[in-house]
Design a protein around this motif. Structure first.
Motif, mmCIF file in Angstrom:
data_model
loop_
_atom_site.group_PDB
_atom_site.id
_atom_site.type_symbol
_atom_site.label_atom_id
_atom_site.label_comp_id
_atom_site.label_asym_id
_atom_site.label_seq_id
_atom_site.Cartn_x
_atom_site.Cartn_y
_atom_site.Cartn_z
ATOM 1 N N MET A 1 0.843 -1.179 0.000
ATOM 2 C CA MET A 1 0.000 0.000 0.000
ATOM 3 C C MET A 1 0.892 1.248 0.000
ATOM 4 S SD MET A 1 -2.894 0.899 2.773
ATOM 5 C CE MET A 1 -4.403 1.411 2.089
ATOM 6 N N LEU A 2 0.595 2.170 -0.885
ATOM 7 C CA LEU A 2 1.387 3.389 -0.975
ATOM 8 C C LEU A 2 0.741 4.517 -0.180
ATOM 9 C CD1 LEU A 2 2.246 3.461 -4.766
ATOM 10 C CD2 LEU A 2 3.744 2.824 -2.907
ATOM 11 N N THR A 3 1.573 5.303 0.447
ATOM 12 C CA THR A 3 1.064 6.487 1.135
ATOM 13 C C THR A 3 0.905 7.615 0.134
ATOM 14 O OG1 THR A 3 3.276 7.296 1.635
ATOM 15 C CG2 THR A 3 2.273 5.829 3.258
ATOM 16 N N LYS A 4 0.214 8.678 0.525
ATOM 17 C CA LYS A 4 0.027 9.811 -0.374
ATOM 18 C C LYS A 4 1.360 10.417 -0.771
ATOM 19 C CE LYS A 4 -4.554 11.190 1.080
ATOM 20 N NZ LYS A 4 -5.399 12.270 1.572
ATOM 21 N N ARG A 5 2.297 10.478 0.167
ATOM 22 C CA ARG A 5 3.601 11.069 -0.132
ATOM 23 C C ARG A 5 4.353 10.233 -1.160
ATOM 24 N NH1 ARG A 5 8.948 10.879 1.691
ATOM 25 N NH2 ARG A 5 9.978 12.887 1.610
ATOM 26 N N ARG A 6 4.330 8.919 -1.002
ATOM 27 C CA ARG A 6 5.030 8.051 -1.962
ATOM 28 C C ARG A 6 4.373 8.085 -3.321
ATOM 29 N NH1 ARG A 6 6.733 2.313 -0.160
ATOM 30 N NH2 ARG A 6 7.656 2.487 -2.202
ATOM 31 N N GLN A 7 3.057 8.210 -3.370
ATOM 32 C CA GLN A 7 2.377 8.313 -4.656
ATOM 33 C C GLN A 7 2.782 9.598 -5.354
ATOM 34 O OE1 GLN A 7 -1.752 7.990 -3.621
ATOM 35 N NE2 GLN A 7 -1.752 5.772 -3.788
ATOM 36 N N ARG A 8 2.885 10.710 -4.620
ATOM 37 C CA ARG A 8 3.265 11.982 -5.208
ATOM 38 C C ARG A 8 4.695 11.920 -5.714
ATOM 39 N NH1 ARG A 8 6.155 16.088 -3.929
ATOM 40 N NH2 ARG A 8 6.408 15.471 -1.776
ATOM 41 N N ILE A 9 5.581 11.324 -4.937
ATOM 42 C CA ILE A 9 6.988 11.236 -5.331
ATOM 43 C C ILE A 9 7.140 10.364 -6.576
ATOM 44 C CG2 ILE A 9 9.252 10.348 -4.631
ATOM 45 C CD1 ILE A 9 8.540 11.267 -1.773
ATOM 46 N N SER A 10 6.441 9.244 -6.643
ATOM 47 C CA SER A 10 6.552 8.385 -7.821
ATOM 48 C C SER A 10 5.932 9.059 -9.047
ATOM 49 C CB SER A 10 5.914 7.024 -7.572
ATOM 50 O OG SER A 10 4.537 7.146 -7.309
ATOM 51 N N SER A 11 4.845 9.794 -8.864
ATOM 52 C CA SER A 11 4.247 10.541 -9.978
ATOM 53 C C SER A 11 5.194 11.623 -10.467
ATOM 54 C CB SER A 11 2.934 11.191 -9.546
ATOM 55 O OG SER A 11 1.983 10.232 -9.221
ATOM 56 N N GLN A 12 5.869 12.266 -9.531
ATOM 57 C CA GLN A 12 6.809 13.331 -9.888
ATOM 58 C C GLN A 12 7.985 12.756 -10.675
ATOM 59 O OE1 GLN A 12 7.991 15.615 -6.520
ATOM 60 N NE2 GLN A 12 9.271 16.988 -7.681
ATOM 61 N N ARG A 13 8.522 11.639 -10.245
ATOM 62 C CA ARG A 13 9.636 11.004 -10.966
ATOM 63 C C ARG A 13 9.223 10.619 -12.387
ATOM 64 N NH1 ARG A 13 11.615 7.010 -6.224
ATOM 65 N NH2 ARG A 13 12.719 8.552 -4.984
ATOM 66 N N PHE A 14 8.020 10.040 -12.514
ATOM 67 C CA PHE A 14 7.540 9.630 -13.827
ATOM 68 C C PHE A 14 7.372 10.831 -14.746
ATOM 69 C CE2 PHE A 14 4.028 8.953 -16.769
ATOM 70 C CZ PHE A 14 4.515 7.881 -17.481
ATOM 71 N N LEU A 15 6.769 11.914 -14.246
ATOM 72 C CA LEU A 15 6.539 13.091 -15.076
ATOM 73 C C LEU A 15 7.853 13.738 -15.504
ATOM 74 C CD1 LEU A 15 4.397 14.936 -16.320
ATOM 75 C CD2 LEU A 15 4.528 16.322 -14.260
ATOM 76 N N ILE A 16 8.824 13.805 -14.611
ATOM 77 C CA ILE A 16 10.129 14.376 -14.957
ATOM 78 C C ILE A 16 10.791 13.561 -16.054
ATOM 79 C CG2 ILE A 16 12.468 14.743 -14.079
ATOM 80 C CD1 ILE A 16 11.135 15.589 -11.404
ATOM 81 N N LYS A 17 10.753 12.229 -15.953
ATOM 82 C CA LYS A 17 11.345 11.369 -16.981
ATOM 83 C C LYS A 17 10.613 11.534 -18.310
ATOM 84 C CE LYS A 17 13.116 7.722 -13.987
ATOM 85 N NZ LYS A 17 12.980 6.301 -13.617
ATOM 86 N N ALA A 18 9.284 11.610 -18.257
ATOM 87 C CA ALA A 18 8.505 11.737 -19.492
ATOM 88 C C ALA A 18 8.789 13.064 -20.180
ATOM 89 C CB ALA A 18 7.014 11.617 -19.178
ATOM 90 N N ILE A 19 8.880 14.152 -19.418
ATOM 91 C CA ILE A 19 9.177 15.456 -20.005
ATOM 92 C C ILE A 19 10.599 15.484 -20.556
ATOM 93 C CG2 ILE A 19 9.545 17.902 -19.446
ATOM 94 C CD1 ILE A 19 7.092 17.727 -17.628
ATOM 95 N N HIS A 20 11.526 14.869 -19.848
ATOM 96 C CA HIS A 20 12.913 14.822 -20.315
ATOM 97 C C HIS A 20 13.027 14.066 -21.636
ATOM 98 C CE1 HIS A 20 17.264 14.705 -20.171
ATOM 99 N NE2 HIS A 20 17.216 13.391 -20.324
#
Length: 55
Positions: A1-20
């Motif tokens: 189970m992911l916490t809200k903080r971990r979900q935000r961090i994983s979403s942020q990593r994914f978006l940064i990689k996708a934009i890059h």
């Protein structure tokens, strides 16, 4: 189970990689996940870009 903080961090990593890899998008289609919305708004605020969100 992911916490809200971990979900935000994983979403942020994914978006940064996708934009890059693909460049800055004009529109992003997402589900109703609060973490995705928060990360896109944060990216808009930091980079002064205007990524639109479509849910």
């Amino acid at each position: 189970m992911l916490t809200k903080r971990r979900q935000r961090i994983s979403s942020q990593r994914f978006l940064i990689k996708a934009i890059h890899n693909n460049g800055n998008p004009e529109l992003i289609n997402i589900n109703k996940s609060d973490s995705n919305t928060a990360v896109i708004k944060l990216c808009n605020w930091i980079s002064h870009s205007t990524i639109k969100i479509r849910q």
